[in-house]
Design a protein around this motif. Structure first.
Motif, PDB file in Angstrom:
ATOM      1  N   ARG A 760      22.868   1.109  65.383  1.00  0.00           N
ATOM      2  CA  ARG A 760      23.437   2.442  65.188  1.00  0.00           C
ATOM      3  C   ARG A 760      22.524   3.328  64.344  1.00  0.00           C
ATOM      4  NH1 ARG A 760      29.535   1.525  63.300  1.00  0.00           N
ATOM      5  NH2 ARG A 760      28.522  -0.049  62.004  1.00  0.00           N
ATOM      6  N   SER A 761      21.793   2.711  63.419  1.00  0.00           N
ATOM      7  CA  SER A 761      20.910   3.514  62.562  1.00  0.00           C
ATOM      8  C   SER A 761      19.671   4.000  63.308  1.00  0.00           C
ATOM      9  CB  SER A 761      20.496   2.712  61.326  1.00  0.00           C
ATOM     10  OG  SER A 761      19.654   1.630  61.700  1.00  0.00           O
ATOM     11  N   LYS A 762      19.183   3.209  64.237  1.00  0.00           N
ATOM     12  CA  LYS A 762      17.973   3.569  64.974  1.00  0.00           C
ATOM     13  C   LYS A 762      18.288   4.415  66.200  1.00  0.00           C
ATOM     14  CE  LYS A 762      15.156   1.515  62.194  1.00  0.00           C
ATOM     15  NZ  LYS A 762      14.190   2.296  61.390  1.00  0.00           N
ATOM     16  N   GLY A 763      19.463   4.193  66.785  1.00  0.00           N
ATOM     17  CA  GLY A 763      19.896   4.972  67.928  1.00  0.00           C
ATOM     18  C   GLY A 763      19.017   4.773  69.159  1.00  0.00           C
ATOM     19  N   PRO A 764      19.465   5.258  70.297  1.00  0.00           N
ATOM     20  CA  PRO A 764      20.820   5.762  70.500  1.00  0.00           C
ATOM     21  C   PRO A 764      21.827   4.616  70.466  1.00  0.00           C
ATOM     22  CG  PRO A 764      19.673   5.628  72.597  1.00  0.00           C
ATOM     23  CD  PRO A 764      18.669   5.266  71.547  1.00  0.00           C
ATOM     24  N   GLN A 765      23.069   4.927  70.070  1.00  0.00           N
ATOM     25  CA  GLN A 765      24.070   3.877  69.941  1.00  0.00           C
ATOM     26  C   GLN A 765      24.429   3.345  71.313  1.00  0.00           C
ATOM     27  OE1 GLN A 765      27.319   4.712  67.291  1.00  0.00           O
ATOM     28  NE2 GLN A 765      28.695   3.293  68.349  1.00  0.00           N
ATOM     29  N   ARG A 766      24.328   2.028  71.470  1.00  0.00           N
ATOM     30  CA  ARG A 766      24.640   1.372  72.737  1.00  0.00           C
ATOM     31  C   ARG A 766      25.604   0.213  72.473  1.00  0.00           C
ATOM     32  NH1 ARG A 766      22.764   5.529  75.229  1.00  0.00           N
ATOM     33  NH2 ARG A 766      20.618   5.462  76.062  1.00  0.00           N
ATOM     34  N   PRO A 767      26.506  -0.042  73.418  1.00  0.00           N
ATOM     35  CA  PRO A 767      27.335  -1.250  73.290  1.00  0.00           C
ATOM     36  C   PRO A 767      26.502  -2.500  73.515  1.00  0.00           C
ATOM     37  CG  PRO A 767      27.703  -0.216  75.413  1.00  0.00           C
ATOM     38  CD  PRO A 767      26.812   0.710  74.637  1.00  0.00           C
ATOM     39  N   ILE A 768      27.066  -3.638  73.145  1.00  0.00           N
ATOM     40  CA  ILE A 768      26.377  -4.927  73.252  1.00  0.00           C
ATOM     41  C   ILE A 768      27.139  -5.811  74.226  1.00  0.00           C
ATOM     42  CG2 ILE A 768      25.605  -6.968  71.973  1.00  0.00           C
ATOM     43  CD1 ILE A 768      25.792  -5.160  69.408  1.00  0.00           C
ATOM     44  N   TRP A 769      26.404  -6.492  75.068  1.00  0.00           N
ATOM     45  CA  TRP A 769      26.960  -7.551  75.910  1.00  0.00           C
ATOM     46  C   TRP A 769      26.259  -8.854  75.539  1.00  0.00           C
ATOM     47  CZ3 TRP A 769      27.557  -5.704  81.719  1.00  0.00           C
ATOM     48  CH2 TRP A 769      28.407  -4.573  81.752  1.00  0.00           C
ATOM     49  N   VAL A 770      27.040  -9.882  75.274  1.00  0.00           N
ATOM     50  CA  VAL A 770      26.477 -11.221  75.062  1.00  0.00           C
ATOM     51  C   VAL A 770      26.460 -11.881  76.444  1.00  0.00           C
ATOM     52  CG1 VAL A 770      26.741 -13.449  73.919  1.00  0.00           C
ATOM     53  CG2 VAL A 770      27.312 -11.333  72.703  1.00  0.00           C
ATOM     54  N   THR A 771      25.296 -11.879  77.087  1.00  0.00           N
ATOM     55  CA  THR A 771      25.236 -12.316  78.486  1.00  0.00           C
ATOM     56  C   THR A 771      25.046 -13.825  78.654  1.00  0.00           C
ATOM     57  OG1 THR A 771      22.888 -11.687  78.602  1.00  0.00           O
ATOM     58  CG2 THR A 771      24.502 -10.068  79.341  1.00  0.00           C
ATOM     59  N   GLU A 772      24.936 -14.553  77.554  1.00  0.00           N
ATOM     60  CA  GLU A 772      25.071 -16.015  77.572  1.00  0.00           C
ATOM     61  C   GLU A 772      25.693 -16.441  76.244  1.00  0.00           C
ATOM     62  OE1 GLU A 772      21.781 -18.524  78.631  1.00  0.00           O
ATOM     63  OE2 GLU A 772      21.075 -17.170  80.201  1.00  0.00           O
ATOM     64  N   PHE A 773      26.775 -17.219  76.354  1.00  0.00           N
ATOM     65  CA  PHE A 773      27.438 -17.754  75.172  1.00  0.00           C
ATOM     66  C   PHE A 773      27.936 -19.149  75.517  1.00  0.00           C
ATOM     67  CE2 PHE A 773      31.510 -18.264  72.737  1.00  0.00           C
ATOM     68  CZ  PHE A 773      30.939 -18.422  71.489  1.00  0.00           C
ATOM     69  N   GLY A 774      27.544 -20.122  74.716  1.00  0.00           N
ATOM     70  CA  GLY A 774      27.907 -21.505  75.016  1.00  0.00           C
ATOM     71  C   GLY A 774      28.697 -22.139  73.892  1.00  0.00           C
ATOM     72  N   LEU A 775      29.789 -22.836  74.280  1.00  0.00           N
ATOM     73  CA  LEU A 775      30.615 -23.521  73.298  1.00  0.00           C
ATOM     74  C   LEU A 775      31.400 -24.573  74.075  1.00  0.00           C
ATOM     75  CD1 LEU A 775      32.500 -21.653  70.492  1.00  0.00           C
ATOM     76  CD2 LEU A 775      33.503 -23.636  71.586  1.00  0.00           C
TER      77      LEU A 775
END
Length: 940
Positions: A760-775
């Motif tokens: 958010r500080s560096k911009g532009p603000q973008r949403p995040i997707w975690v496209t791999e998550f393992g548990l």
């Protein structure tokens, strides 16, 4: 007094086991043997070191190499307070200290403390290491033993490995363990994949994060042979037949289907094929009918590297579990088979654990015929099967009826083959008709059937108990069974509307009073299905190879699918060739037709013809692995960025508007998938490709969503550099990947918060997707020692499905509080019958649900895609809460758990408390513990 003993060769070197000779007790009377032994050992070593190099072993030539040194951590001959032969390793930002300390239980032990941790780099670890001592031999199994305990270990787990310190390539020698505050012994069996001379090795034990680790009595020794323990194992209660339900009088219970010709590692047949038939039988009243129809075939799909769409032309109906056998002894596999037409073939099949399969083909006849296979196993565990085989046959359709299977050991000198008989005169099993054992109408409750058969000549009494356990393994329903079974007539006890209104994961059990009969169980889930018209926040990396599994995933709100098949190397074979998307079209279309949403990953930056790279360097790093060599080739930056741009634009245009989301490269820079930094690639190279892809994709349509980033954990240095460089301006969504350690999920909160603040500080603000998550977890593992996938996935293994479910919810709350809008689980794979399937997280073979499936079904509905973070709850002390507001339903949701002792929390007025399975918690207050609960404020 024998101080040194058992000098054993290890891969050309020598492994020395320093063992304490407990005969010292005789010399020292009632004094503590270990303490005095260490005194004498220190004296001997001081003398020894005066004339011998540390790498020598008594009885060996001066040039001989030794293995593990000072695994007891007793020896500190130079008095510096550090166990001799051991040192720390890690970057300067990791503040760590290794000492030899006196423990009241174990005597002298090693203590490694980390007080400050700097994440995000390859050498971000607190590590105790031994360099240049331990040698490995390719294919050799090693037994590793050690004692350990820990204090406030942030990571929750510890890794042990032998690394090649010259190339840093994996050796296969790696394991994980999770020590507690109390001393525990750990034992592992590890097989080396490489030959590694001692001078190139580093034995390392490490953790990530702060905390204290204590170690003692480390031993590494080669073992002559080792085979993992396969589960479940079926005991021989009747020497005349090892196979339960062998004439299918209890339906398909205790049987599944295996497709032995499928070659894809992630898309094995994952469900039974066929059905019981009571119109045709060789023995009793029932047979199993199975059909292969190549005109409407079963097709197995998988999207990775060389995508597959394989027609299933060979099937075997195979028993559940592994049957102990004596290698070298003769066994008989027998089955009665009839077909609907001649021209096809039937095979009798024996699968040996960790060994070759044995099979024999027979022509199909329309009349019943007993088929026999005599075999001598060379492994101690097998399962068996029989089924149709149309490979190379003149017919495209074949139905078989299968009955009266028998597996029997033949006694030496027997002149005749034994006649068929069932494993037991009375057998009983559970079944349910819901697809995947998943019920989608909670108000109607559970429905299931107890099937029983008496193969004897007289009536028999079936006595036992049916009961149901819930997510917490608590008994929540039970009923006694007392029923007379007439001979030769299948019987059913039907249960309907059991536990109406209850949601969650359940296991239905049945146990007979007969002690020889093993309890049987069914995994089931009761869920509210995810609305088809609602956007979900959850998906899967790789689509399951079978439509039915995808449909079940959709019911739990897993509706996004990350597809790997649109690779440049597959769609344009040469620089002048036209683009051909037929391979990815097959993979993507099937998912879209099922209502899934696709992220089209363009995983590799190049095609083979688009790069210039030294083939000798490729060959040296690949080490003879053809797949790795091919992947390394297309991981390089293309020489022509214009050609890369045409590839991106063509792919986007071809699949638009059915696919509107693309992701640019998989795990660039920090892995060998794309632009590996170890080959000289930099962040500037990735930004060059991302910018080109973004611009070309937007030429097709402005509503194309471009996902970009390093796809690493949020604390990784390349992730921080990408954000700091303003890389988000060349994408609409920033990606992350996470395979968390076994510790508290809250240890990751700061990393996600800091990453979100930096973006958010560096911009532009973008949403995040975690496209791999393992548990991962599996309460019914198919093998011990239990591992899942590769070392990265095993690092994320939890001790139980309950713990995995709890952590799944916790991580979702944490991540979504700091900018994450979508989470893709890894991975949509289907394991083979009687093999491990834990890598897909949610399903056993069948498919049948794990506890995580029921937890995910609730999570998807309670935290839909539009949920936005409101605030964090921190009172009373020890409470963790993440509050979200949703537009769908206009409600407030708080995900709550306690970090230490359970807390009693009043339920606010007009709020509802739900457990992790979505069931209301009654009363004006609720107990909040380590398993999350939900507080929901419905729309006013």
């Amino acid at each position: 007094m024998q101080i040194f003993r058992d000098c054993r060769l290890v891969g050309g070197g020598v492994l020395v086991r320093w063992e304490k000779d407990w005969g010292i007790n005789t010399m020292l009377g009632k004094l503590t043997s270990k303490r005095y032994f260490r005194f004498f050992l220190a004296v001997i070593l001081l003398v020894t070191f005066a004339w011998a190099r540390p790498k020598q072993c008594f009885g060996q030539a001066a040039t001989a190499e030794v293995g593990l040194f000072n695994g007891s951590f007793d020896v500190d001959a130079d008095g510096d307070g550090i166990p001799d032969g051991w040192s720390t390793a890690g970057r300067a930002g990791v503040v760590q200290r290794l000492r030899q300390v006196e423990d009241p239980e174990r005597g002298k032990v090693a203590r490694l403390e980390c007080t400050q941790f700097e994440p995000g780099f390859p050498d971000s670890h607190a590590m105790i290491a031994q360099v240049g001592r331990v040698a490995l031999q390719q294919g050799q199994w090693y037994r590793v033993r050690l004692w350990a305990r820990a204090e406030k270990l942030e990571a929750g787990g510890v890794q042990i490995a032998v690394a090649n310190r010259r190339t840093w390539q994996e050796t296969g020698f790696q394991e994980f363990f999770s020590p507690s505050r109390q001393w525990e012994s750990f034992e592992f069996y590890i097989q080396s994949r490489v030959n590694l001379p001692a001078e190139d090795s580093r034995l390392q034990i490490w953790f990530t994060g702060t905390g204290v680790l204590y170690l003692d009595a480390l031993e590494i020794e080669p073992v002559a042979s080792f085979r993992p323990e396969r589960l479940p194992q079926i005991p021989w209660i009747n020497p005349a037949n090892a196979l339960p339900n062998s004439s299918f009088e209890c339906g398909g219970a205790a049987w599944g289907t295996y497709a032995p010709r499928l070659s894809g590692w992630g898309s094995h047949l994952f469900f039974p094929v066929g059905e019981p038939d009571r119109t045709k039988a060789y023995h009793g009243r029932t047979s199993w009918r199975i059909t292969v129809n190549l005109e409407e075939p079963l097709i197995s799909y998988f999207d990775y590297f060389d995508p597959r769409a394989e027609v299933v032309d060979c099937l075997v109906v195979a028993n559940e579990g592994w049957i102990p056998v004596e290698p070298g002894q003769q066994y008989l596999l027998r089955a009665a088979v009839a077909g609907d037409r001649p021209g096809g073939a039937v095979i009798l099949f024996v699968r040996q654990a960790d060994g070759r399969s044995i099979e024999k083909g027979f022509p199909v006849e329309t009349a019943w015929k007993e088929l026999q296979l005599l075999f001598r196993p060379d492994r101690p565990l097998v399962y068996v099967g029989v089924g149709p085989d149309l490979r190379g046959k003149p017919v495209s359709h074949l139905t078989l009826w299968i009955d009266a299977l028998q597996l029997v050991k033949l006694e030496h000198g027997a002149n005749t083959l034994p006649p068929y008989e069932p494993r037991a005169a009375v057998e009983a099993f559970l079944s349910c008709s819901a697809k995947g054992n998943i019920f989608t109408d909670p108000d109607s409750g559970l429905s299931f059937t107890l099937q029983a058969f008496n193969s004897g000549k007289e009536s028999a009494r079936l006595r036992g108990r049916v009961w149901i356990t819930d997510f917490w393994d608590r008994t929540v329903w039970e009923e006694a069974i007392d029923r007379m079974l007439p001979p030769g007539d299948p019987q059913e006890v039907v249960f309907q509307r059991v536990l109406p209104g209850r949601r969650g994961f359940f296991r239905i059990w049945f146990a007979r009073e007969d002690p020889r009969a093993e309890p049987v169980s069914l995994r089931v889930a009761v869920i509210d299905p995810f609305p088809e018209d609602q956007e979900s926040a959850y998906g899967m990396n790789h689509a399951f190879g079978w439509s039915e599994v995808i449909r079940l995933a959709h019911l739990a709100g897993i509706t996004w699918w990350r597809d790997w098949s649109s690779q440049w190397r597959l769609v344009q074979k040469s620089p002048d060739a036209a683009f051909d998307f037929s391979i990815p079209q097959t993979q993507i279309d099937r998912v879209v037709k099922l209502g899934g949403q696709v992220v089209m990953l363009l995983p590799f930056p190049a095609a083979p013809w688009a790069v210039e790279v030294d083939p000798k360097k490729i060959a040296a790093e690949a080490g003879g692995n053809r797949y790795l060599a091919d992947r390394l080739l297309v991981a390089q930056k293309p020489r022509d960025m214009v050609a890369f741009g045409r590839y991106v634009e063509s792919a986007v245009a071809h699949f638009y508007p059915g696919v509107k989301t693309i992701e640019i490269l998989n795990e660039p820079l920090f892995t060998s998938y794309a632009l590996p930094a170890s080959w000289g690639h930099t962040l500037a190279d990735y930004l060059d490709l991302l910018r080109t892809a973004y611009q070309q994709a937007k030429k097709v349509s402005s509503d194309i969503c471009v996902v970009g980033g390093i796809a690493a954990p949020p604390e990784h240095r390349f992730v921080r550099e990408f954000a700091a460089a303003g890389g988000a301006r060349w994408c609409d969504v920033v990606n992350l990947h996470l395979y968390p350690h076994r510790g508290d999920p809250l240890t990751y909160e700061k990393a996600f918060r800091d990453h979100w603040d930096l973006l958010r500080s560096k911009g532009p603000q973008r949403p995040i997707w975690v496209t791999e998550f393992g548990l991962y977890a599996d309460d019914d593992p198919a093998v011990r020692p239990f591992r899942v996938g590769d070392a990265t996935m095993t690092r994320s293994l939890r001790p139980s499905e309950l713990r995995a479910s709890a952590d799944l919810v916790k991580f979702s709350a944490i991540m979504r509080a700091y900018g994450v809008e979508k989470i893709f689980y890894h991975a949509g794979t289907c394991g083979a019958w009687n093999e491990d399937s834990a890598g897909n997280i949610f399903f056993e073979y069948g498919p049948a649900p794990r506890k995580m499936y029921a937890a995910q079904a609730v999570l998807s509905r309670i935290l839909p895609a539009d949920a936005r973070f409101v605030r964090r709850w921190e009172e009373p002390p020890g409470l963790v809460g993440f509050q979200f507001a949703t537009a769908v339903g206009q409600k407030q949701v708080v995900v709550l758990w306690a970090v230490e002792e359970p807390l009693e929390l009043p339920v606010p007025e007009n709020w509802v408390a739900l457990d992790i399975m979505g069931n209301p918690l009654e009363g004006g207050s609720v107990e909040v513990g380590e398993v999350p609960i939900y507080l929901v404020q419905p729309a006013k």
